[in-house]
Scaffold this motif. Structure first.
Motif, PDB file in Angstrom:
ATOM      1  N   ASN A  22     -51.117  16.051  18.794  1.00 49.51           N
ATOM      2  CA  ASN A  22     -51.738  15.547  17.815  1.00 49.51           C
ATOM      3  C   ASN A  22     -50.916  15.786  16.555  1.00 49.51           C
ATOM      4  O   ASN A  22     -51.025  15.004  15.553  1.00 49.51           O
ATOM      5  N   HIS A  64     -48.528  -1.331  12.887  1.00 51.96           N
ATOM      6  CA  HIS A  64     -49.634  -2.341  13.138  1.00 51.96           C
ATOM      7  C   HIS A  64     -49.197  -3.530  12.248  1.00 51.96           C
ATOM      8  O   HIS A  64     -49.052  -3.499  11.229  1.00 51.96           O
ATOM      9  N   ARG A  88     -52.086   6.877   5.484  1.00 47.90           N
ATOM     10  CA  ARG A  88     -53.010   6.368   6.624  1.00 47.90           C
ATOM     11  C   ARG A  88     -52.774   5.124   7.107  1.00 47.90           C
ATOM     12  O   ARG A  88     -53.171   4.280   6.236  1.00 47.90           O
ATOM     13  N   ARG A  90     -51.946   2.336  10.772  1.00 46.97           N
ATOM     14  CA  ARG A  90     -51.815   2.320  12.388  1.00 46.97           C
ATOM     15  C   ARG A  90     -50.543   1.983  13.085  1.00 46.97           C
ATOM     16  O   ARG A  90     -49.635   1.369  12.257  1.00 46.97           O
ATOM     17  N   ARG A  97     -50.755   0.537  22.920  1.00 44.20           N
ATOM     18  CA  ARG A  97     -52.259   1.356  22.263  1.00 44.20           C
ATOM     19  C   ARG A  97     -51.849   1.448  20.674  1.00 44.20           C
ATOM     20  O   ARG A  97     -50.863   1.960  20.367  1.00 44.20           O
ATOM     21  N   VAL A  98     -53.138   1.202  20.117  1.00 43.34           N
ATOM     22  CA  VAL A  98     -53.091   1.439  18.572  1.00 43.34           C
ATOM     23  C   VAL A  98     -53.535   2.946  18.453  1.00 43.34           C
ATOM     24  O   VAL A  98     -54.446   3.315  18.846  1.00 43.34           O
ATOM     25  N   ARG A  99     -52.748   3.533  17.540  1.00 47.99           N
ATOM     26  CA  ARG A  99     -53.162   4.971  17.041  1.00 47.99           C
ATOM     27  C   ARG A  99     -53.319   5.056  15.718  1.00 47.99           C
ATOM     28  O   ARG A  99     -52.385   4.329  14.705  1.00 47.99           O
ATOM     29  N   GLN A 100     -54.283   5.659  15.046  1.00 46.67           N
ATOM     30  CA  GLN A 100     -54.654   5.913  13.708  1.00 46.67           C
ATOM     31  C   GLN A 100     -53.659   7.243  13.464  1.00 46.67           C
ATOM     32  O   GLN A 100     -53.894   8.332  14.135  1.00 46.67           O
ATOM     33  N   VAL A 101     -52.854   6.855  12.472  1.00 48.99           N
ATOM     34  CA  VAL A 101     -52.049   8.309  12.118  1.00 48.99           C
ATOM     35  C   VAL A 101     -52.225   8.627  10.511  1.00 48.99           C
ATOM     36  O   VAL A 101     -52.486   7.486   9.488  1.00 48.99           O
ATOM     37  N   ASP A 124     -51.707  12.452  14.577  1.00 51.77           N
ATOM     38  CA  ASP A 124     -52.652  11.469  15.091  1.00 51.77           C
ATOM     39  C   ASP A 124     -54.028  11.601  15.045  1.00 51.77           C
ATOM     40  O   ASP A 124     -54.442  12.675  15.460  1.00 51.77           O
ATOM     41  N   THR A 126     -56.249   9.627  16.294  1.00 50.82           N
ATOM     42  CA  THR A 126     -56.792   8.599  17.157  1.00 50.82           C
ATOM     43  C   THR A 126     -58.017   9.246  17.898  1.00 50.82           C
ATOM     44  O   THR A 126     -59.176   8.680  17.937  1.00 50.82           O
ATOM     45  N   ASP A 127     -57.665  10.506  18.425  1.00 50.35           N
ATOM     46  CA  ASP A 127     -58.829  11.052  19.012  1.00 50.35           C
ATOM     47  C   ASP A 127     -59.498  11.878  18.139  1.00 50.35           C
ATOM     48  O   ASP A 127     -59.135  12.230  16.990  1.00 50.35           O
TER      49      ASP A 127
END
Length: 220
Positions: A22, A64, A88, A90, A97-101, A124, A126-127
């Motif tokens: 992460n 993104h 912050r 993507r 896969r799109v990840r939020q970071v 990361d 995302t989770d």
């Protein structure tokens, strides 16, 4: 104002183990426009460590599409000045896969106070992350914003006092930080605090400033 030491301790807890999927570190050097990713950051983008050499083009390619323009503007500033930043947004890994970071970076200086680039970390988001990690990131980002604000205030005071541009004002602050071995933020905070206790400007100087302030809209 967020206590920078608290933020530093919080960041230490979440960045201590770079093997975590992460969180990972990065470094950018101005001189040769080069990037370095830790193993975790490489994996966030879908690469096995050591299989890719990150470049500014590659970094942007993974943003993104809806975030890319804003990040390109941010990176342009980072590449030109090495300014600290937080964001912050993507990214899209090699598998689509799109990840939020969250990405936080601060300046790297050499022993003479010259800005070499930036270093920091990716997180990361995302989770679902544990609450203390989220709090630590928020604290770090708030601390960075506070640091930038007080440094800008100190720069403004030096610009007015010495009639110099912003970049020269920052050079003076960085030089004094290195000479005295006091962190740049701490030095700026103390300068701003002590300036507020100084006697007011002499009447003739204040009158001139008043005139400039009240008529500046005519030249804007």
């Amino acid at each position: 104002m967020t206590d920078s030491s608290d933020a530093d301790r919080a960041l230490g807890r979440i960045t201590a183990d770079d093997a975590s999927r992460n969180v990972g570190s990065f470094r950018y050097l101005l001189a040769d426009d080069s990037w370095e990713w830790s193993a975790s950051v490489a994996r966030m983008h879908g690469y096995e460590p050591g299989t890719v050499v990150p470049t500014t083009e590659l970094v942007l390619r993974h943003k993104h599409p809806d975030d890319r323009e804003d990040i390109a503007t941010l990176l342009s500033s980072v590449r030109t000045t090495g300014e600290p930043f937080s964001s912050r947004h993507r990214i899209i890994d090699t598998g689509g896969r799109v990840r939020q970071v969250a990405v936080v970076g601060d300046r790297i200086f050499d022993e003479d106070g010259t800005v070499l680039g930036t270093s920091g970390f990716y997180l990361d988001l995302t989770d679902t992350l544990e609450e203390d990690v989220r709090v630590a990131v928020d604290a770090a980002m708030a601390s960075l914003a506070d640091a930038r604000a007080v440094i800008e205030q100190a720069k403004g005071a030096l610009m007015l006092a010495y009639t110099i541009p912003a970049d020269r004002a920052f050079e003076i602050l960085a030089w004094r930080s290195q000479e005295t071995n006091v962190k740049l933020r701490a030095l700026a905070e103390r300068l701003v605090q002590e300036i507020t206790s100084l006697p007011a400007l002499a009447e003739q100087h204040r009158s001139h400033f008043d005139h400039v302030f009240m008529t500046v809209h005519q030249r804007a």
